[in-house]
Design an enzyme around this catalytic site. Structure first.
Site, PDB file in Angstrom:
ATOM      1  N   GLY A 192      -0.678  -0.549  34.672  1.00  0.00           N
ATOM      2  CA  GLY A 192      -2.041  -0.529  35.192  1.00  0.00           C
ATOM      3  C   GLY A 192      -2.798  -1.738  34.676  1.00  0.00           C
ATOM      4  O   GLY A 192      -2.241  -2.579  33.959  1.00  0.00           O
ATOM      5  N   ARG A 245      -1.860  14.953  19.109  1.00  0.00           N
ATOM      6  CA  ARG A 245      -2.761  14.483  18.050  1.00  0.00           C
ATOM      7  C   ARG A 245      -3.547  15.645  17.447  1.00  0.00           C
ATOM      8  O   ARG A 245      -3.702  15.742  16.222  1.00  0.00           O
ATOM      9  CB  ARG A 245      -3.720  13.436  18.610  1.00  0.00           C
ATOM     10  CG  ARG A 245      -3.091  12.087  18.882  1.00  0.00           C
ATOM     11  CD  ARG A 245      -4.001  11.194  19.715  1.00  0.00           C
ATOM     12  NE  ARG A 245      -3.479   9.838  19.819  1.00  0.00           N
ATOM     13  CZ  ARG A 245      -3.928   8.918  20.665  1.00  0.00           C
ATOM     14  NH1 ARG A 245      -4.926   9.227  21.502  1.00  0.00           N
ATOM     15  NH2 ARG A 245      -3.403   7.709  20.694  1.00  0.00           N
ATOM     16  N   ASP A 250       7.978  -3.878  36.971  1.00  0.00           N
ATOM     17  CA  ASP A 250       6.839  -4.572  36.359  1.00  0.00           C
ATOM     18  C   ASP A 250       6.415  -5.701  37.279  1.00  0.00           C
ATOM     19  O   ASP A 250       7.054  -5.942  38.323  1.00  0.00           O
ATOM     20  CB  ASP A 250       7.174  -5.079  34.951  1.00  0.00           C
ATOM     21  CG  ASP A 250       5.974  -4.937  34.010  1.00  0.00           C
ATOM     22  OD1 ASP A 250       4.871  -5.397  34.388  1.00  0.00           O
ATOM     23  OD2 ASP A 250       6.114  -4.358  32.915  1.00  0.00           O
ATOM     24  N   ASP A 272      -2.987  13.550  23.459  1.00  0.00           N
ATOM     25  CA  ASP A 272      -4.154  14.137  22.800  1.00  0.00           C
ATOM     26  C   ASP A 272      -3.808  15.511  22.212  1.00  0.00           C
ATOM     27  O   ASP A 272      -4.251  15.863  21.111  1.00  0.00           O
ATOM     28  CB  ASP A 272      -5.305  14.262  23.805  1.00  0.00           C
ATOM     29  CG  ASP A 272      -5.564  12.962  24.538  1.00  0.00           C
ATOM     30  OD1 ASP A 272      -5.807  11.955  23.874  1.00  0.00           O
ATOM     31  OD2 ASP A 272      -5.502  12.965  25.783  1.00  0.00           O
ATOM     32  N   ARG A 290     -17.162  -1.361  33.812  1.00  0.00           N
ATOM     33  CA  ARG A 290     -16.329  -0.192  34.115  1.00  0.00           C
ATOM     34  C   ARG A 290     -15.916  -0.180  35.582  1.00  0.00           C
ATOM     35  O   ARG A 290     -14.775   0.155  35.917  1.00  0.00           O
ATOM     36  CB  ARG A 290     -17.115   1.073  33.757  1.00  0.00           C
ATOM     37  CG  ARG A 290     -16.353   2.381  33.909  1.00  0.00           C
ATOM     38  CD  ARG A 290     -17.080   3.454  33.089  1.00  0.00           C
ATOM     39  NE  ARG A 290     -16.577   4.786  33.405  1.00  0.00           N
ATOM     40  CZ  ARG A 290     -17.215   5.671  34.163  1.00  0.00           C
ATOM     41  NH1 ARG A 290     -18.372   5.358  34.723  1.00  0.00           N
ATOM     42  NH2 ARG A 290     -16.714   6.866  34.382  1.00  0.00           N
ATOM     43  N   HIS A 337      -8.864  12.298  29.821  1.00  0.00           N
ATOM     44  CA  HIS A 337      -8.254  11.513  28.741  1.00  0.00           C
ATOM     45  C   HIS A 337      -9.218  10.378  28.416  1.00  0.00           C
ATOM     46  O   HIS A 337      -9.036   9.229  28.807  1.00  0.00           O
ATOM     47  CB  HIS A 337      -6.895  10.976  29.165  1.00  0.00           C
ATOM     48  CG  HIS A 337      -6.258  10.098  28.124  1.00  0.00           C
ATOM     49  ND1 HIS A 337      -5.919  10.559  26.874  1.00  0.00           N
ATOM     50  CD2 HIS A 337      -5.914   8.790  28.154  1.00  0.00           C
ATOM     51  CE1 HIS A 337      -5.383   9.576  26.177  1.00  0.00           C
ATOM     52  NE2 HIS A 337      -5.379   8.483  26.936  1.00  0.00           N
ATOM     53  N   GLN A 351       0.842   1.855  44.858  1.00  0.00           N
ATOM     54  CA  GLN A 351       1.953   2.619  44.293  1.00  0.00           C
ATOM     55  C   GLN A 351       2.099   3.969  44.985  1.00  0.00           C
ATOM     56  O   GLN A 351       3.220   4.429  45.231  1.00  0.00           O
ATOM     57  CB  GLN A 351       1.751   2.785  42.785  1.00  0.00           C
ATOM     58  CG  GLN A 351       1.875   1.469  42.020  1.00  0.00           C
ATOM     59  CD  GLN A 351       1.658   1.626  40.524  1.00  0.00           C
ATOM     60  OE1 GLN A 351       1.143   2.642  40.059  1.00  0.00           O
ATOM     61  NE2 GLN A 351       2.057   0.621  39.762  1.00  0.00           N
ATOM     62  N   ASN A 397       4.705  -2.442  26.104  1.00  0.00           N
ATOM     63  CA  ASN A 397       5.011  -1.760  24.841  1.00  0.00           C
ATOM     64  C   ASN A 397       5.451  -0.315  25.044  1.00  0.00           C
ATOM     65  O   ASN A 397       6.427   0.141  24.435  1.00  0.00           O
ATOM     66  CB  ASN A 397       3.800  -1.804  23.907  1.00  0.00           C
ATOM     67  CG  ASN A 397       3.586  -3.169  23.294  1.00  0.00           C
ATOM     68  OD1 ASN A 397       4.512  -3.973  23.204  1.00  0.00           O
ATOM     69  ND2 ASN A 397       2.356  -3.451  22.881  1.00  0.00           N
ATOM     70  N   ILE A 398       4.717   0.420  25.884  1.00  0.00           N
ATOM     71  CA  ILE A 398       5.077   1.828  26.110  1.00  0.00           C
ATOM     72  C   ILE A 398       6.397   1.915  26.859  1.00  0.00           C
ATOM     73  O   ILE A 398       7.264   2.731  26.533  1.00  0.00           O
ATOM     74  CB  ILE A 398       3.966   2.573  26.869  1.00  0.00           C
ATOM     75  CG1 ILE A 398       2.659   2.555  26.078  1.00  0.00           C
ATOM     76  CG2 ILE A 398       4.388   4.028  27.139  1.00  0.00           C
ATOM     77  CD1 ILE A 398       1.484   3.188  26.816  1.00  0.00           C
ATOM     78  N   ASN A 451      -4.396   4.236  32.100  1.00  0.00           N
ATOM     79  CA  ASN A 451      -5.801   4.668  32.123  1.00  0.00           C
ATOM     80  C   ASN A 451      -6.604   3.930  33.198  1.00  0.00           C
ATOM     81  O   ASN A 451      -6.296   2.782  33.523  1.00  0.00           O
ATOM     82  CB  ASN A 451      -6.423   4.426  30.746  1.00  0.00           C
ATOM     83  CG  ASN A 451      -5.896   5.412  29.736  1.00  0.00           C
ATOM     84  OD1 ASN A 451      -5.742   6.591  30.034  1.00  0.00           O
ATOM     85  ND2 ASN A 451      -5.595   4.941  28.538  1.00  0.00           N
TER      86      ASN A 451
END
Length: 373
Positions: free
Chosen positions: A129, A202, A82, A199, A138, A227, A152, A55-56, A171
């Site tokens: 990512g 925003r 990709d 950010d 996590r 972030h 990469q 999407n980005i 992220n």
């Protein structure tokens, strides 16, 4: 000047003036024509976009091709990367870019091979990512991204141009950038950054909305740290342009100090989650726009008197441990950034900044343990 019977011949004067004006116009056109003949077009800049079928990537590719990132006189060649399962979508992105006939776009190269994608690139925008899935720990997410960014980094180290500038978007952006820095030692650490401009934008937008002013009149907000939900959007140094000059935001919102220290911070921290809930997909358009802003200001410079937020390698400024990739206020000029120095940090801000630094130190330790560094 002609004088007929003691009177000025105005017809003659007008004719002379028109001839003179015509000569001036023709001379100017000739000068412009010669300048265009002598004008040397800039060499294309090679821009790598990883995760280009997502999407980005889909949002940012036309922004770059239209000149939003590098300016209206800078041609570019896009390298789109990709993973293999996304190869058909990647090829479709390439076809759409070609069909758009962007004048500045001098070529599009799409591949699923990281080494081929990195060859000769001047700018690398690392969007691809591993996204966290429901039920994942996590450490598992960190481990997968650590492996991706190590590979990469190795490819950029071997194949990118010597002056390659890197923006990490995927992220955890700060720690992914740290891993890239670790495994691409020939790339100067000042050339490896991560995206906190989203950010920053925003925070700027929230303040503009609260003050009922155009977003362009708000400047010098800061996003400190990671972030993540520990980031600290700081309004203490922000100003608003008014008819009487720049006014501090905190003075204009003197009755809203509780909002500034609570809702404002939380709204910026949680904006991504709010968008995810609303559209069932993460931010794409705003992230792409912020990435363009980040590179644009890095390459072309920040306006005089303005700073922006960038995730950069800490040099110990403001007591942040050196080596962490941490968001600071920076000014940019001629392709370089510099941390803004001498800002007053109150006790409330100090606590917030240190909380985010501690989280980044924990992420760094976790990432390094996953890679056995």
């Amino acid at each position: 000047m002609e004088v007929v019977g003691g009177e000025v011949d105005y017809t003659f004067v007008i004719q002379k003036s028109l001839v003179l004006l015509l000569c001036v116009v023709l001379s100017w056109k000739m000068i412009v024509y010669m300048c265009n003949l002598l004008k040397i077009e800039k060499e294309p800049i090679r821009v790598l976009v990883t995760g280009a079928a997502g999407n980005i990537g889909y949002a940012i590719a036309p922004m770059i091709a239209r000149g939003m990132m590098l300016g209206q006189d800078q041609p570019m060649i896009l390298h789109l990367l990709d993973i293999e399962p996304a190869s058909k979508s990647l090829e479709a992105v390439k076809m759409e870019l070609q069909d758009s006939a962007f004048p500045l776009l001098h070529g599009v190269f799409a591949t699923t091979n990281i080494d081929e994608a990195c060859k000769g690139v001047n700018i690398a925008i690392m969007i691809g990512g591993f996204a966290r899935k429901e039920g994942m720990e996590r450490r598992d997410v960190m481990s997968k991204n650590a492996v991706i960014f190590k590979a990469q980094a190795s490819a950029l180290e071997r194949y990118a141009s010597d002056d390659c500038k890197v923006l990490v978007v995927a992220n955890p952006a700060n720690t992914n950038a740290l891993i890239l820095k670790e495994f691409a030692p020939s790339i100067p650490e000042e050339n490896i950054t991560c995206l906190t401009r989203l950010d920053h934008n925003r925070a700027q937008a929230r303040l503009a909305e609260k003050l009922s002013v155009p977003v362009s009149s708000v400047k010098n907000v800061i996003v400190w740290g990671n972030h993540s939900s520990t980031q600290y959007p700081d309004s203490n140094h922000a100003t608003v342009s008014t008819k009487t000059g720049d006014q501090p935001v905190n003075e204009l919102l003197v009755a809203d100090q509780k909002w500034l220290k609570n809702e404002f911070i939380t709204e910026v921290q949680q904006r991504g989650a709010d968008i995810l809930r609303a559209r069932r997909q993460s931010s794409a358009l705003s992230a792409a726009s912020a990435a363009c802003d980040h590179i644009h200001d890095w390459f072309l410079g920040t306006p005089k008197g303005n700073w922006v937020s960038m995730g950069v390698c800490s040099d110990g400024s403001y007591g942040i441990p050196p080596g962490l990739v941490y968001s600071f206020p920076v000014i940019c000029e001629k392709g370089s950034w510099k941390i803004v120095q001498g800002l007053n940090i109150d006790e409330f801000s100090r606590e917030k900044m240190d909380d985010s630094a501690r989280e980044l130190a924990e992420e760094k330790a976790l990432a390094y343990s996953c890679l056995n560094v």
